[in-house]
Design a protein around this motif. Structure first.
Motif, mmCIF file in Angstrom:
data_model
loop_
_atom_site.group_PDB
_atom_site.id
_atom_site.type_symbol
_atom_site.label_atom_id
_atom_site.label_comp_id
_atom_site.label_asym_id
_atom_site.label_seq_id
_atom_site.Cartn_x
_atom_site.Cartn_y
_atom_site.Cartn_z
ATOM 1 N N ARG A 87 35.269 10.644 33.107
ATOM 2 C CA ARG A 87 34.964 11.337 32.226
ATOM 3 C C ARG A 87 36.261 11.840 31.396
ATOM 4 N NH1 ARG A 87 30.279 12.872 34.996
ATOM 5 N NH2 ARG A 87 28.605 11.831 33.941
ATOM 6 N N TYR A 88 36.277 11.683 30.128
ATOM 7 C CA TYR A 88 37.595 12.356 29.264
ATOM 8 C C TYR A 88 37.092 13.088 28.408
ATOM 9 C CZ TYR A 88 39.912 8.231 31.269
ATOM 10 O OH TYR A 88 40.465 7.356 32.254
ATOM 11 N N ALA A 89 37.752 14.377 28.305
ATOM 12 C CA ALA A 89 37.551 15.185 27.144
ATOM 13 C C ALA A 89 37.950 15.153 25.836
ATOM 14 C CB ALA A 89 37.971 16.728 27.687
ATOM 15 N N GLY A 90 37.391 15.375 24.904
ATOM 16 C CA GLY A 90 38.025 15.188 23.571
ATOM 17 C C GLY A 90 37.870 16.452 22.867
ATOM 18 N N HIS A 91 38.452 16.938 21.794
ATOM 19 C CA HIS A 91 38.516 18.012 20.766
ATOM 20 C C HIS A 91 38.043 17.735 19.499
ATOM 21 C CE1 HIS A 91 39.802 21.904 19.713
ATOM 22 N NE2 HIS A 91 40.561 21.409 18.644
ATOM 23 N N VAL A 92 37.054 18.412 19.090
ATOM 24 C CA VAL A 92 36.551 18.162 17.640
ATOM 25 C C VAL A 92 37.382 18.921 16.775
ATOM 26 C CG1 VAL A 92 34.593 18.521 15.940
ATOM 27 C CG2 VAL A 92 34.349 17.352 18.368
ATOM 28 N N LEU A 93 37.982 18.376 15.718
ATOM 29 C CA LEU A 93 38.848 18.844 14.694
ATOM 30 C C LEU A 93 37.814 19.065 13.526
ATOM 31 C CD1 LEU A 93 41.763 16.908 15.738
ATOM 32 C CD2 LEU A 93 41.790 19.649 15.598
ATOM 33 N N ALA A 94 37.335 20.216 13.240
ATOM 34 C CA ALA A 94 36.368 20.089 12.206
ATOM 35 C C ALA A 94 37.150 20.683 10.736
ATOM 36 C CB ALA A 94 35.365 21.497 12.404
ATOM 37 N N ARG A 95 36.757 19.707 9.831
ATOM 38 C CA ARG A 95 37.290 19.611 8.549
ATOM 39 C C ARG A 95 35.969 19.661 7.513
ATOM 40 N NH1 ARG A 95 40.821 15.643 11.138
ATOM 41 N NH2 ARG A 95 42.765 16.676 11.932
ATOM 42 N N ALA A 96 36.736 19.489 6.635
ATOM 43 C CA ALA A 96 35.776 19.446 5.336
ATOM 44 C C ALA A 96 34.389 18.512 5.282
ATOM 45 C CB ALA A 96 36.373 19.506 3.697
ATOM 46 N N SER A 97 34.371 17.527 5.868
ATOM 47 C CA SER A 97 33.625 16.459 5.700
ATOM 48 C C SER A 97 32.207 16.919 6.614
ATOM 49 C CB SER A 97 34.005 15.217 6.311
ATOM 50 O OG SER A 97 34.220 15.223 7.722
ATOM 51 N N THR A 98 32.092 17.995 7.209
ATOM 52 C CA THR A 98 30.966 18.572 7.831
ATOM 53 C C THR A 98 30.692 20.203 7.683
ATOM 54 O OG1 THR A 98 32.182 19.149 9.715
ATOM 55 C CG2 THR A 98 30.918 17.020 9.911
ATOM 56 N N ALA A 99 29.740 20.354 7.343
ATOM 57 C CA ALA A 99 29.530 21.949 7.256
ATOM 58 C C ALA A 99 29.972 22.889 8.554
ATOM 59 C CB ALA A 99 27.939 22.381 6.884
ATOM 60 N N ARG A 100 30.807 23.967 8.330
ATOM 61 C CA ARG A 100 31.335 24.545 9.394
ATOM 62 C C ARG A 100 30.206 25.398 9.786
ATOM 63 N NH1 ARG A 100 37.453 24.103 9.185
ATOM 64 N NH2 ARG A 100 37.601 22.249 7.752
#
Length: 127
Positions: A114-127
């Motif tokens: 399993r590999y971990a990832g990191h979500v980079l929240a930007r304007a295309s999703t409601a924060r």
């Protein structure tokens, strides 16, 4: 035109537009179905596919995140430019581990990883 480099610069946008239109022609019915479903979050398979989705949604007068949230994978420079939420993961590390596992004859290397990832929240999703 005098230089091959100039031809590449001129051809690239045309090739990208043709590719986008062909892919959207193929995936258009699926996007229409997703839109009819009322789904409020779309996750594209890559930042490139997300860019195509943005184009498709925009042609219908829809804008993320006001109308639906859009996220993707890769976290390319384009994701930053488009202010697109994207998942960043260590592709090079994953590729090295995959090659080691495939080429290894030892049984202990043949396991679920399993590999971990990191979500980079930007304007295309409601924060």
């Amino acid at each position: 035109l005098g230089h091959a480099a100039e031809i590449g610069v001129l051809a690239r946008p045309l090739v990208e537009a043709v590719t986008r239109e062909r892919c959207l022609g193929i995936f258009g019915p699926h996007l229409e179905s997703a839109l009819r479903s009322g789904a409020t979050l779309w996750v594209a398979s890559s930042d490139l596919a997300a860019r195509w989705c943005l184009h498709w949604l925009g042609s219908r007068g829809l804008r993320p995140p006001q109308d639906l949230a859009l996220a993707s994978f890769d976290d390319t420079r384009e994701a930053t430019h488009l202010d697109l939420t994207s998942l960043r993961f260590d592709v090079q590390g994953m590729a090295r581990a995959m090659v080691r596992q495939v080429l290894s004859g030892r049984e202990e290397h043949k396991r679920l990883t399993r590999y971990a990832g990191h979500v980079l929240a930007r304007a295309s999703t409601a924060r």
